[in-house]
Design a protein around this motif. Structure first.
Motif, PDB file in Angstrom:
ATOM      1  N   ILE A   1       0.863  -1.184   0.000  1.00  0.00           N
ATOM      2  CA  ILE A   1       0.000   0.000   0.000  1.00  0.00           C
ATOM      3  C   ILE A   1       0.898   1.232   0.000  1.00  0.00           C
ATOM      4  O   ILE A   1       1.783   1.366   0.863  1.00  0.00           O
ATOM      5  CB  ILE A   1      -0.940   0.019   1.221  1.00  0.00           C
ATOM      6  N   TYR A   2       0.702   2.119  -0.956  1.00  0.00           N
ATOM      7  CA  TYR A   2       1.521   3.310  -1.080  1.00  0.00           C
ATOM      8  C   TYR A   2       0.643   4.557  -1.151  1.00  0.00           C
ATOM      9  O   TYR A   2      -0.543   4.494  -1.489  1.00  0.00           O
ATOM     10  CB  TYR A   2       2.380   3.250  -2.358  1.00  0.00           C
ATOM     11  N   ARG A   3       1.294   5.666  -0.866  1.00  0.00           N
ATOM     12  CA  ARG A   3       0.679   6.971  -1.105  1.00  0.00           C
ATOM     13  C   ARG A   3       1.785   7.960  -1.390  1.00  0.00           C
ATOM     14  O   ARG A   3       2.859   7.904  -0.781  1.00  0.00           O
ATOM     15  CB  ARG A   3      -0.149   7.457   0.092  1.00  0.00           C
ATOM     16  N   SER A   4       1.546   8.835  -2.339  1.00  0.00           N
ATOM     17  CA  SER A   4       2.535   9.856  -2.679  1.00  0.00           C
ATOM     18  C   SER A   4       1.970  11.226  -2.361  1.00  0.00           C
ATOM     19  O   SER A   4       0.753  11.449  -2.405  1.00  0.00           O
ATOM     20  CB  SER A   4       2.920   9.777  -4.161  1.00  0.00           C
TER      21      SER A   4
ATOM     22  N   SER B   1       7.669   4.267  -8.840  1.00  0.00           N
ATOM     23  CA  SER B   1       8.533   3.964  -7.698  1.00  0.00           C
ATOM     24  C   SER B   1       8.940   5.257  -7.003  1.00  0.00           C
ATOM     25  O   SER B   1       8.620   6.358  -7.458  1.00  0.00           O
ATOM     26  CB  SER B   1       9.772   3.200  -8.163  1.00  0.00           C
ATOM     27  N   SER B   2       9.653   5.115  -5.914  1.00  0.00           N
ATOM     28  CA  SER B   2      10.076   6.292  -5.149  1.00  0.00           C
ATOM     29  C   SER B   2      11.022   7.175  -5.954  1.00  0.00           C
ATOM     30  O   SER B   2      11.078   8.389  -5.740  1.00  0.00           O
ATOM     31  CB  SER B   2      10.746   5.838  -3.854  1.00  0.00           C
ATOM     32  N   GLU B   3      11.772   6.579  -6.921  1.00  0.00           N
ATOM     33  CA  GLU B   3      12.673   7.385  -7.752  1.00  0.00           C
ATOM     34  C   GLU B   3      11.903   8.333  -8.671  1.00  0.00           C
ATOM     35  O   GLU B   3      12.403   9.393  -9.042  1.00  0.00           O
ATOM     36  CB  GLU B   3      13.570   6.483  -8.594  1.00  0.00           C
ATOM     37  N   ASN B   4      10.680   7.960  -9.037  1.00  0.00           N
ATOM     38  CA  ASN B   4       9.871   8.790  -9.934  1.00  0.00           C
ATOM     39  C   ASN B   4       8.673   9.398  -9.211  1.00  0.00           C
ATOM     40  O   ASN B   4       7.656   9.705  -9.835  1.00  0.00           O
ATOM     41  CB  ASN B   4       9.369   7.947 -11.118  1.00  0.00           C
ATOM     42  N   ALA B   5       8.779   9.574  -7.906  1.00  0.00           N
ATOM     43  CA  ALA B   5       7.626  10.006  -7.107  1.00  0.00           C
ATOM     44  C   ALA B   5       7.106  11.379  -7.524  1.00  0.00           C
ATOM     45  O   ALA B   5       5.906  11.668  -7.361  1.00  0.00           O
ATOM     46  CB  ALA B   5       7.997  10.012  -5.625  1.00  0.00           C
TER      47      ALA B   5
END
Length: 315
Positions: free
Chosen positions: A4-7, A113-117
């Motif tokens: 589960i993610y959120r940006s 991904s976190s690199e392209n957040a």
């Protein structure tokens, strides 16, 4: 596997079911039945929506519920050298969350991904959906370019060797193009339906399209159409190449058979002459220099036969 993610436009951070926030992205990769039930309970999504993309033969489509929308699109995957396939990816939109379901980890979801957040926002569900579809369309184009380069390499190898292995490699690429063609056409139907649904009241609580989103959807449609055109063009090239090289191989076989037939005729002449002279009866030249005369006769007839076959193009 469930993540589960959120940006928040600057970084992508991971959540769990206890710290769930509005605008979260549920990422399901080959989920277990328990994980599907947990997500269904947490989001209120129908369980059949979550299971739909777990069928490898599922085709692209859109399904609507009162508060949920299921979008199934086929994404390209590369399973090995010269082995291309298409895999269903399910995207479920709810009023508060977005859910993606797929049988395998893939390059499309790996882009988020976190690199392209900074390039995406999970709480902007409509844009996230269109970005996923755009990544899929561009990945098709990337794989199609790889197939084209690989086709050129195989063509160069075929010009030198004419082995069955290269023909099988072309057949494998043709198989991948067939999968791509079917998937891209069904994806195009889904995109056209999204284009029609964007202004209907039925999905306005699920899809909020702004001007940038409208442009992104049009870009996805353009990329998908370009991929379809490339698949059709490369398929025709591959079909023509396979037919051409199959004809060349057949022609080479005919030439070999003609050569072997000619050699059989030539070798049969001295055998026949020597057989006549070796019979246990009275024959000419039997008393003196018989072997020499027989050899000279056989050689002369053989040379004349070879010259005649050469004039007729049998060599």
């Amino acid at each position: 596997m469930l993540n589960i993610y959120r940006s928040n436009c600057t970084r992508l951070y991971e959540l769990d079911l206890q710290t769930l926030e509005k605008g979260a992205w549920f990422k399901l990769i080959n989920p277990t039945p328990e994980e599907l039930e947990l997500v269904a309970a947490a989001t209120g999504s129908p369980l059949d929506f979550l299971k739909a993309a777990l069928d490898e033969e599922e085709r692209s489509r859109i399904e609507l519920d009162e508060n949920h929308m299921l979008v199934i699109t086929n994404i390209p995957v590369m399973r090995g050298h010269d082995n291309y396939d298409a895999l269903p990816l399910g995207i479920v939109l709810t009023p508060e969350y977005i859910i993606t379901v797929c049988l395998e980890a893939n390059e499309v979801l790996a882009e988020f991904s976190s690199e392209n957040a900074r390039a995406f926002s999970t709480f902007k569900k409509t844009r996230f959906l269109f970005q996923t579809l755009y990544k899929s369309a561009t990945l098709y184009l990337k794989h199609l370019k790889q197939i084209n380069r690989r086709t050129d390499e195989i063509e160069r190898d075929l010009r030198r060797s004419m082995q069955n292995e290269e023909i099988f490699q072309l057949l494998q690429l043709q198989k991948g193009l067939t999968y791509f063609a079917a998937s891209l056409r069904s994806n195009g139907i889904v995109l056209e339906k999204l284009l029609r649904l964007r202004s209907t009241s039925q999905v306005q609580h699920l899809i909020k399209i702004y001007e940038e989103d409208e442009d992104l959807l049009e870009d996805v449609i353009i990329e998908n159409k370009q991929a379809i055109e490339m698949v059709e063009m490369y398929s025709r090239i591959l079909n023509g190449m396979m037919d051409t090289f199959t004809s060349i191989i057949s022609n080479n076989l005919n030439r070999v058979m003609k050569f072997l037939a000619s050699m059989t005729i030539i070798l049969a002449i001295p055998t026949m002459v020597s057989s006549f002279m070796g019979m246990n009866v009275d024959v000419p030249f039997g008393q003196s220099h018989g072997f020499l005369y027989t050899s000279l006769v056989a050689l002369a007839v053989t040379i004349l036969s070879a010259f005649g076959l050469w004039r007729k193009g049998m060599f």
